[in-house]
Every structure is written in structure tokens, then in C-alpha cells.
Design an enzyme around this catalytic site. Structure first.
Site, PDB file in Angstrom:
ATOM      1  N   ASP A  30      10.813  38.920  82.070  1.00 28.87           N
ATOM      2  CA  ASP A  30      10.922  39.595  80.658  1.00 28.87           C
ATOM      3  C   ASP A  30      11.989  38.516  80.002  1.00 28.87           C
ATOM      4  OD1 ASP A  30      10.190  40.607  78.250  1.00 28.87           O
ATOM      5  OD2 ASP A  30      11.240  42.446  78.638  1.00 28.87           O
ATOM      6  N   LYS A  78      16.496  53.449  77.476  1.00 31.98           N
ATOM      7  CA  LYS A  78      17.611  53.046  76.207  1.00 31.98           C
ATOM      8  C   LYS A  78      18.806  52.697  77.218  1.00 31.98           C
ATOM      9  CE  LYS A  78      16.103  56.096  72.837  1.00 31.98           C
ATOM     10  NZ  LYS A  78      16.004  57.474  72.138  1.00 31.98           N
ATOM     11  N   GLY A 120      10.921  49.182  77.350  1.00 27.57           N
ATOM     12  CA  GLY A 120       9.969  50.155  77.907  1.00 27.57           C
ATOM     13  C   GLY A 120      10.456  50.996  78.819  1.00 27.57           C
ATOM     14  N   TYR A 121      11.226  50.749  79.634  1.00 24.36           N
ATOM     15  CA  TYR A 121      12.011  51.338  80.620  1.00 24.36           C
ATOM     16  C   TYR A 121      12.888  52.469  80.277  1.00 24.36           C
ATOM     17  CZ  TYR A 121      15.644  48.274  79.049  1.00 24.36           C
ATOM     18  OH  TYR A 121      16.369  48.041  77.997  1.00 24.36           O
TER      19      TYR A 121
END
Ligand SMILES: *[C@@H]1O[C@H](CO)[C@@H](O)[C@H](O)[C@H]1NC(C)=O
Ligand SMILES: *[C@@H]1O[C@H](CO)[C@@H](O)[C@H](O)[C@H]1NC(C)=O
Ligand SMILES: *[C@@H]1O[C@H](CO)[C@@H](O)[C@H](O)[C@H]1NC(C)=O
Ligand SMILES: *[C@@H]1O[C@H](CO)[C@@H](O)[C@H](O)[C@H]1NC(C)=O
Length: 960
Positions: free
Chosen positions: A752, A641, A638-639
Site C-alpha cells: 500500500d 483506526k 481498512g484495518y
């Protein structure tokens, strides 16, 4: 009433432009005195006569200062008692200056002309001065979101013209004062429309004599206090009420039947009290939109009749309400219904959704006694039936029985054709022009919206257009982002407003916008209910802080008059210049948070050692990744690559590059790096350095060669994880997480944890990756960080998902799922089956050896002769995935358990001594990172498909 205020706003706006002559000396002196206590006043302040070319934020009439507005300026300091000299002041707005604090001087009671007093969103402390009760013209009083303590002064009952009365979000204590023969009280405020006393520590019972039929209240917010006793019957007399929030107190007794007189009520919340007796009868309250009666101690009974008759409902919440019997079907078809939340009741029989309304979005009957289900052909949205008998029969394995359902995305303003623009970290894309600009930002907090569905874009778009129209901005230059209901059940929305042209708003623009947002003159759609606004100080360009030109005329005059004056002036100029330089430095510091680090290092070598983390230039990282080539990509999330990079020193690193939207402010980024660079643990992937340049934020980590735990579990690259190695992986990753939770300062919640975030090094030592990036726990937030739920489906703590309360125990839940993966070698959700449920159902005490899991477990383990500690391991995993966080163990407790298991297995639990004979584990020393240059899958060869060379995905290969 609103229009009267809007007029004042217009007068104020116009007043800023006129120059009504020299200032009354008393007022001028008072302003200069205020200024000596304040930093960051606008550049025009202190230059000339305050009224003649008016100082920004000041408006005068007949040489007297009548309006003083300095919101959102970043003012720092205290409020001098000389404010009382501005005796003609009508409006004082110092709101949204979070560094403006200290006590409010009692002499403020001398400002007899004051109609508007807005001190919201500062950090004022001490008592609310009782002298405020002398301000008989006061119409608008907003002291919310400060640190006021002590009691509400009874004298405020004298404010007979008061319209808006907001004390919310302070630390006020004591009872609500009501009048007696000798003293005034708040029952006298018969013209007030808003009592916002929410989020304080007010106590005692709510006085029966507070309410009367003379009152004209619209919004009564008493939620999140410590009120006890009964709800007064007299509240039924205030028939003008539209919003009534008494939730989150300790109210007891039965709900008075007089409540049903409130037929104009749109929102009623009595949740989280200790109310007893029957569930109140709300029949006839025909405009009710939002009802929440959850978590009381009502008598057990069947659903009340009004469940089937209140057709205006958008939201019905009655969790833990003791309801039983059959579920009425009508409510699912109410025309405006969005959410029906009735978890933790005892409804039984069959759930029949009937013909559902098109807006229905979420139906939650978690933990009831429902034994049958009749689906509605039109309903494809969320339905939670977890914890009902029907989940073990008719709906076995249905998604409806999973807690891991994804809600519809909440609305956020889209970027449309501007979606490819990227801006430096401290700017944002103006959705109107696609240019980068410095927005005016803050949080809109809606304290009682009449709806619950956040995915409906039309109501947010209406809000956007109301804002840009009334604030006189260009169409579409408003962004609303990430709405969610916070733990107080307020709807919180990030607001960004963009300047009509250029990169910056002017100070006057900011003052007007801040005033409009805090004085409630904006006409926003009524379904949003009462709101408050907490703005951030606006980042004015550092250049605009110099008031040099008007100063120099003063200097010339000084030379002409004589040496003495010259000397005085020079001294003043000197002090002024010194302060300006300080300010400029501060501004530079704000724009370039790493400036101080850079200047301490040797600029020439470009990568000085900084507090353990190296500063990399953008160019260096670009080169090391072959211009961020696709072939260097080793992961994404999500942040942004992750790239593999070869530094010129030959060092191999993993570079995590934040994408637009994942970036944080410069200071937050700096804080985070300072923290991450202090985090050193052999079971955590180490931070090598970072890059903060050209609108980029990158973190550079050590490169871990053996890929992820997930890959090892599926046997990629020939790695075999036998049982003892799996125990060691569990121990290592638990140690890493325990360190983050208990030894990092401040503690870090990973958020996470999953098998793809646990990496294995060349000795198969587990290293936890991907902590950091806005996951710090600061003390003030601890226990109730409530941001948008982040995490990965399958690992997400259901309690966090439902409550948005993030704690370390959310990581423990995810870790429990990883433990189950270590046994099953399956993904947490495979073919629609959730590993936690599957294991829970399969567990069998009587099976000594495999605990009932023989069929499900990884075949590679099944063949192992003696699985030491297996049973305890499963028990621990199940404890970790307990629904209630308090029943889950801590990471440290897990570490101790694993150590014991390894000890019993005769293995050293100290992974430092892991044998270096890495060849044991297959080709672990080769330089192939498993997610780099994917190898052709072996099974292609064994199939009859023609393998065409290079890498292809199976789906692209057509069977002949
Ligand atoms: C209010 O006081 C609390 C401690 O009592 C502190 O943590 C908080 O930062 C203060 N808030 C403001 C706005 O000053
Ligand atoms: C509330 O209702 C009860 C019963 O209808 C009545 O006896 C009582 O007088 C009412 N109280 C007020 C304050 O109206
Ligand atoms: C449902 O609950 C009610 C009240 O507890 C009970 O009387 C009834 O028999 C139950 N019905 C079914 C189908 O279990
Ligand atoms: C931008 O939006 C267009 C459609 O409006 C879409 O086709 C495109 O993929 C988007 N680009 C990015 C980078 O999101």
C-alpha cells in the site's frame, strides 16, 4: 453411487455411538501401536478397551475395528505399518492432519476390506505404494494435497470398483500408465468417475489408449502438469465427461475435432498450452458454461461461429487468441453470460454491446485494435478497453480506458444484526446466534466451477443452506468468506462452521464434519463443480485433553493387586501425566502466544522490554488516547483506526488499532511483531510496541510530526518542498522500501505504497509507514501470493490487479505513481483522470527542459530555474509504471539513480546530514500533527462565506 457412500456415512455416524463388546486383541494391539507414533490423539484414546466404550473416531463390528476416522485432530507423526493388522478395516480417514506425514507403509495393501481411503491434506511423502492396487474393494481414494513423489503405480489400474480417484496437488512425475499384455493401467478404470491428477509434474503425452467408449468419467482434471504431445482423439469417446481441464500444460498440435462429441461438457479449459491450428469448433456443445482457450498459438482468424451460438455460456475466455475482425454482439446477450474476457487479441472496428444480459458483469477487451464504441443503455458494469485506439479518440479520459476499475464486491456471508458483536481474536461471531464461538474452519477449493461471477449472493446462499442442512447444523451457522479465483484458476472460499450450541464442537462433531467434507457425500449445487477441502486442526479446549477419571480406576485396581503392578501403573501414570502436562502447555501456548514473553519479563512493571518491542497493556493504551477519543484519531484505513497517544512517560506515539475482521490469529500476530521489531531503518516508521489483550490487537509506532507527503505537497502547514527536497524524499522512501524488499528477513511487500503512507519527520526525512499486518512474504509463497487484491485505487499495480500475483514490483508500480505525484502535486486520480495516462500522453521527447510536462507540473516547480535530473526522474517514474512487472526497476536500482541525481545536483545524498535548521521549512517544529485538530482552512477567510468558528467542512457552509 453417492447414495451408497452416504449410507456408509450414516452407518459410521451411528457406529460411533454403540458399544459392541471387547476388541479383538490383534486390533487393540495395532491401535496402541499406531498411537505410539501419534501426538494429539483424542483423550479417549489409550484409556480403555477401544471398542467397548469406543475411542473417538473408531467404530467396531463383532469386536473388529471397521472404521478409523481421525481427521482434523491435529495428529502429528507417522503412519505405522501396524495399520495392516486392522484387517477388517473398511474406512480409513486420516485427512486434514497437516503434521501427519512420512511414507505410507506398503503393508496398507493388506487391508483387503478397505473401501474408503482418505489421506488428503496431510504431509505424506515418498511413493504411492503399488500395493494399493491390491485393495480390490476400494471405491474412494483421496491422496490429494500431500507430498507424494514418483510415478502413479500401474497397479492402481486393478481397482475396478474405484469411483473417486484424487491424486491432485502432489509432486508426482512420469507418464500416465496404460495397460499392456503384461501390466495393468488406468485405462482399465472404467467405473471411475473422477480422475483428479491436477497440480503434479506428470509428463509425456496423454496416451491415446487411456480413453475408450467404455469409460464413464465425469471429471477429468489434468491441469497444471507437464504433459506434452497432442490431445488424444480418443477423448471424444468419453461422452460422459462434464468437466475437462487440460490447461497449464505444454500440449501442442491441433485440437482434435472429436472433442465436439463431448456434448455433456459444462467446462472446457485448454488454456496455457502450445496448441496450434484453428480455434476448435465447439458448435453443438450446447451445455457448455465455461470455456477458456487462452494463451495458445492458434491461427489468427475471426471470431468462430460458436461465439454467437453457445447460448449456455456464463464465461468466455480467449485471451491472446489471435482473434481479429469484428466483434460479434450476440454473446453479450446470452441469458447466463457473466464475463467475456478477450484481451490481447486484434479485434478491430466498433464494439457494439447491443442488448446486454442482466447478469453480465465484466467485459475485457484490453489491448485490441478497437476504434469505435457503441454503448448499451442497460450496461453499467465493468468494461476494459485500455490499450485500444478508441481510448485516444472517442473514449479519451473515459473510465473504460482505465485499468483502475473496481469490480463488484465478491460475496461474503453477512453478519446481519450481529454486526456489532466483537469477539476475541481466536473466535468468530456465529451469524446464527450472534455469540462468539470457535468455528471449524478451512478452505473449500472448487476446481472447476461453471460460473465466474462472485458477487451473486444467491448461489453462495444456496451453498450455505446445503451445508448447514446436510451437516446438521443450525440454520445460518455457516459463513462463506472472501471467494476468489486463485492462480490455478480454482475458486477458493473460506468456510467457517459454527457449533449448534456453546463455544465448541465436540470431537465427534468435528470427525463427522471433516469426513463429510472430504468424502464428497455432500450434495452441493452442481454449478460449483468438483471440490476439495483443506481444513485447519480444530482448537479443542485444553481441558478436554485430560483422560483422568477412567485412569484412576486403573490405579485403584493396581493398588489392590499388588505393589509390582502398582509400580508399573505409577510409572505409566507418571509418563501419562507428563505427556498431559506437555499437551496442556502446548494448548496454553496456542491460546496465549505471548505467554512465554510475559513470563520472562518483570510482570510488575507491566511493560517489559521484549525483543525490542514493548508489550503494552490495554489500559495503558486506552488511557494514553483518552479512551480512544475521536479527537485523538489521526487516520483510518481498512484495518481500523490510528490514534495519537501520550504515554505516561511523556512519549508521543501513534497507535494503530485493528478492527474486527482485520485481526489475525495470535501466532501470526506474534510472528509479525517478532519480524517488525527486527526491522530498523531510518526511512521506516519504527515499531515501539504492541498490545494483545481483551480481543484487541494494536501496534504502537513512533510518532512522526510533519504529517504525510500528500499534505506537504499541497502546502499544508506552510511546508515548501522544493525540487532537491523532493529528490531527497524520493531517495529516502526508496531506501526504506528497498530495505523491506531486500534486507528484511523474510522480505516484506508493503502493498500500500502511496503518498499518505510516506511521513516526513521534523527534518523532512521521509519515513515509510504502514508496512506489516499480514504482508510478509514467506519463501513458499514468494512470487505467487494470491490473496484478495489489497491496495489503494490509483496506486494499484494493474498486473497484480489482473493476475493477483503479488511481487515486490507491485510496490515499485505504486512508488512510480508517488514519483509522478512529486512532479504534479496532484492525486493519482483527479476529476476522473489517471495521472499515469495523462503523463504518458503528454510526454514529449523534443522538449529538453520539461519533457512535455510543463503545463501539468506543480506550478511551484515550474518556477525553479534548474530542475537537475528532472528528465531522468520522469523516465524512471514511467519505467516504474510499466505494465509488465519485469520491465520495472527494483527499488535498489532506483536508490542508486536518485543518489546519482543528488550527487550531480551537488547535494549530499546522505540524509543524516540534512540541516537541522528546521525553521527553513516553516512552522515544522510545532506540535500540531497535520491530521490532528484540523485547522480552519485559510481560504474560508478569504471567501465571502461567514466563518462560524470551530472546524467545519466547506460543504456545511451555505453561501448567503
Ligand atoms: C512439500 O514439499 C515442499 C518442498 O519440496 C515443501 O516446501 C512443502 O512444505 C511440503 N508440503 C507438505 C504438505 O509437506
Ligand atoms: C476422430 O475423428 C476423426 C475425424 O472425424 C476420425 O477419423 C477418427 O477416427 C476419430 N477418432 C476417434 C478415436 O474416434
Ligand atoms: C480489421 O481487421 C481485418 C483483418 O485484419 C482487416 O481486413 C480489416 O480491414 C480491418 N478493419 C478495420 C475497420 O480496420
Ligand atoms: C449493522 O447493520 C445495520 C443494518 O442491518 C446498519 O444500519 C448498521 O450501520 C450496521 N452497524 C455496523 C457497526 O456496521
Amino acid at each position: 453411487m453417492i447414495s451408497r457412500f452416504f449410507l456408509l456415512f450414516v452407518v459410521f455416524a451411528a457406529g460411533l455411538q454403540v458399544a459392541p463388546g471387547d476388541t479383538n486383541p490383534q486390533d487393540a494391539a495395532a491401535l496402541r501401536s499406531l498411537m505410539t507414533q501419534w501426538q494429539n490423539t483424542p483423550p479417549s484414546w489409550g484409556t480403555n478397551d477401544p471398542c467397548s466404550t469406543p475411542w473417538e473416531g473408531i467404530s467396531c463390528s463383532n469386536s473388529r475395528v471397521t472404521i478409523l476416522t481421525l481427521n482434523s485432530m491435529g495428529i502429528k507423526g507417522t503412519l505405522s505399518s501396524d495399520i495392516s493388522q486392522l484387517t477388517q478395516l473398511q474406512s480409513l480417514d486420516l485427512s486434514l492432519n497437516s503434521k501427519l506425514g512420512g511414507p505410507v507403509p506398503p503393508s496398507i495393501g493388506n487391508l483387503k476390506q478397505l473401501t474408503t481411503l482418505i489421506l488428503a491434506g496431510c504431509s505424506f511423502t515418498g511413493n504411492i505404494p503399488q500395493e494399493l492396487g491390491n485393495l480390490e474393494n476400494l471405491y474412494f481414494l483421496a491422496l490429494n494435497s500431500n507430498n507424494f513423489t514418483g510415478r502413479i503405480p500401474a497397479s492402481l489400474g486393478q481397482l475396478s470398483n474405484l469411483y473417486w480417484f484424487d491424486l491432485g496437488d502432489n509432486q508426482l512425475t512420469g507418464v500416465i500408465p496404460v495397460s499392456s499384455n503384461t501390466s495393468p493401467g488406468l485405462d482399465l478404470l472404467v467405473n471411475t468417475k473422477h480422475f483428479h491428477f491436477n497440480k503434479n509434474q506428470l509428463s509425456g503425452s496423454i496416451p491415446e489408449s487411456l480413453f475408450s467408449s467404455k469409460m464413464t468419467l465425469m471429471h477429468l482434471l489434468f491441469d497444471s502438469n507437464q504433459f506434452t504431445g497432442q490431445i488424444p482423439e480418443s477423448i471424444g469417446l468419453v461422452t460422459s465427461l462434464e468437466v475437462l481441464r487440460l490447461d497449464r500444460n505444454s500440449l501442442g498440435g491441433t485440437v482434435p475435432s472429436n472433442l465436439t462429441n463431448l456434448v455433456k461438457l459444462n467446462e472446457l479449459s485448454l488454456a496455457n498450452n502450445q496448441l496450434i491450428g484453428p480455434i476448435p469448433d465447439l458448435t453443438g456443445m450446447s451445455v457448455l458454461n465455461y470455456v477458456d482457450l487462452s494463451n495458445n498459438s492458434f491461427d489468427a482468424n475471426q471470431a468462430p461461429n460458436w461465439f454467437s451460438t453457445l447460448e449456455s455460456l456464463t464465461t468466455l475466455v480467449l485471451e491472446s487468441g489471435g482473434l481479429n475482425g469484428n466483434i460479434p454482439t450476440q454473446m453479450f446477450s446470452f441469458p447466463q453470460i457473466q464475463q467475456v474476457l478477450l484481451s490481447n487479441n486484434a479485434f478491430n472496428g466498433t464494439l457494439d454491446l447491443g442488448k446486454t444480459s442482466s447478469g453480465l458483469q465484466l467485459v475485457d477487451f484490453k489491448n485490441n485494435a478497437i476504434s469505435g464504441f457503441k454503448s448499451s443503455p442497460g450496461y453499467n458494469e465493468n468494461l476494459i478497453l485500455y490499450g485500444n485506439p478508441v481510448c485516444t479518440t472517442q473514449l479519451l479520459n473515459s473510465i473504460y480506458c482505465s485499468l483502475q476499475q473496481e469490480l463488484q464486491q465478491p460475496y461474503s456471508t453477512g453478519l446481519g444484526q450481529c454486526n456489532s458483536t466483537s469477539c476475541p481474536f481466536d473466535q468468530s461471531v456465529n451469524p446464527q446466534s450472534c455469540n462468539c464461538a470457535y468455528p471449524y474452519e478451512g478452505l473449500l477449493i472448487f476446481r472447476a466451477p461453471f460460473f465466474r461471477d462472485l458477487s451473486n449472493s444467491s448461489r453462495f446462499q444456496e451453498l450455505e443452506s446445503n451445508l448447514w442442512t446436510q451437516l446438521k447444523l443450525a440454520p445460518h451457522s455457516v459463513s462463506l468468506l472472501n471467494p476468489f479465483f486463485n492462480s490455478d484458476n480454482y475458486l477458493q472460499v473460506e468456510l467457517k462452521l459454527f457449533p449448534p450450541s456453546g463455544m465448541y464442537f465436540t470431537r465427534l462433531d468435528v470427525l463427522k464434519i471433516g469426513f463429510a467434507l472430504s468424502n464428497q457425500t455432500l450434495d452441493i449445487p452442481s454449478i460449483f463443480g468438483p471440490y476439495s477441502f483443506i481444513g485447519s486442526p480444530y482448537p479443542f479446549p485444553s481441558g478436554s485433553n485430560s483422560g483422568g477419571s477412567s485412569m484412576s480406576t486403573g490405579v485403584i485396581a493396581g493398588i489392590a493387586i499388588g505393589c509390582v503392578i502398582l509400580l508399573v501403573v505409577l510409572v505409566i501414570v507418571g509418563i501419562y501425566a507428563f505427556r498431559q502436562k506437555k499437551r496442556a502447555q502446548r494448548a496454553v501456548e496456542q491460546n496465549k502466544p505471548f505467554a512465554s514473553w510475559i513470563s520472562k519479563g518483570k510482570e510488575s512493571d507491566g511493560a517489559p522490554q521484549l525483543k525490542g518491542a514493548r508489550l503494552f497493556s490495554y489500559d495503558e493504551l486506552r488511557k494514553s488516547t483518552n479512551n480512544f477519543a475521536e479527537t485523538n484519531e489521526i487516520g483510518c484505513g481498512g484495518y481500523g483506526k490510528v490514534y495519537k497517544g501520550f504515554l505516561s512517560s511523556g512519549e508521543l506515539v501513534a497507535i494503530k488499532r485493528a478492527q474486527q475482521g482485520s485481526m489475525q490469529g495470535g501466532h501470526e500476530f506474534k510472528t509479525e511483531i517478532e519480524l517488525l521489531s527486527r526491522v530498523h531503518h531510518k526511512n521506516l516508521v519504527g515499531l515501539v510496541g504492541f498490545c494483545f489483550e481483551q480481543g484487541e490487537q494494536m501496534l504502537v509506532y513512533e510518532y512522526i510530526p510533519n504529517g504525510t507527503l500528500r499534505e506537504s505537497l499541497i502546502g499544508k502547514d506552510g511546508i515548501q518542498l522544493d525540487w532537491p527536497r523532493r529528490l531527497k524524499v524520493a531517495l529516502g522512501s526508496a531506501r526504506g522500501l528497498a530495505y523491506l524488499h531486500e534486507l528484511a528477513n523474510p522480505p516484506i511487500i508493503h502493498r500500500d505504497v502511496k503518498s499518505t503512507n510516506i511521513l516526513l519527520d521534523e527534518n523532512l526525512i521521509a519515513k515509510v509507514a504502514d508496512f506489516g499486518l499480514s504482508k510478509l512474504v514467506s519463501d513458499s509463497q514468494k512470487g505467487h501470493i494470491s490473496t484478495q487484491v489489497k491496495g489503494t485505487l490509483g496506486y494499484l499495480d494493474p498486473e497484480y490487479y489482473m493476475t493477483q500475483q503479488l511481487t515486490e514490483k507491485s510496490d515499485v508500480y505504486s512508488f512510480g505513481v508517488v514519483m509522478l505525484e512529486l512532479i504534479m502535486a496532484k492525486q493519482p486520480i483527479e476529476k476522473g483522470k489517471y495521472i499515469v495516462r495523462e503523463v504518458r500522453m503528454a510526454l514529449n521527447d523534443k522538449d529538453e527542459e520539461y519533457y512535455g510536462l510543463r503545463e501539468m507540473m506543480d506550478p511551484a516547480l515550474r518556477s525553479t530555474a534548474n530542475l537537475i535530473g528532472f528528465r531522468r526522474f520522469v523516465e524512471l517514474a514511467m519505467l516504474c509504471v510499466e505494465e509488465s512487472a519485469s520491465q520495472r526497476p527494483t527499488m535498489n536500482e532506483l536508490v542508486k539513480e536518485f543518489e546519482t541525481m543528488l550527487h550531480n545536483a551537488g547535494l549530499n545524498s546522505n540524509s543524516n546530514s540534512t540541516p537541522s535548521s528546521a525553521t527553513d521549512f516553516g512552522n515544522t517544529n510545532n506540535a500540531h500533527h497535520p491530521y490532528n485538530e484540523p485547522l480552519p482552512r485559510k481560504d474560508f477567510h478569504s471567501d465571502s462565506f461567514e466563518y462560524t468558528g470551530g472546524f467545519q467542512f466547506a460543504s456545511k457552509i451555505e453561501p448567503k
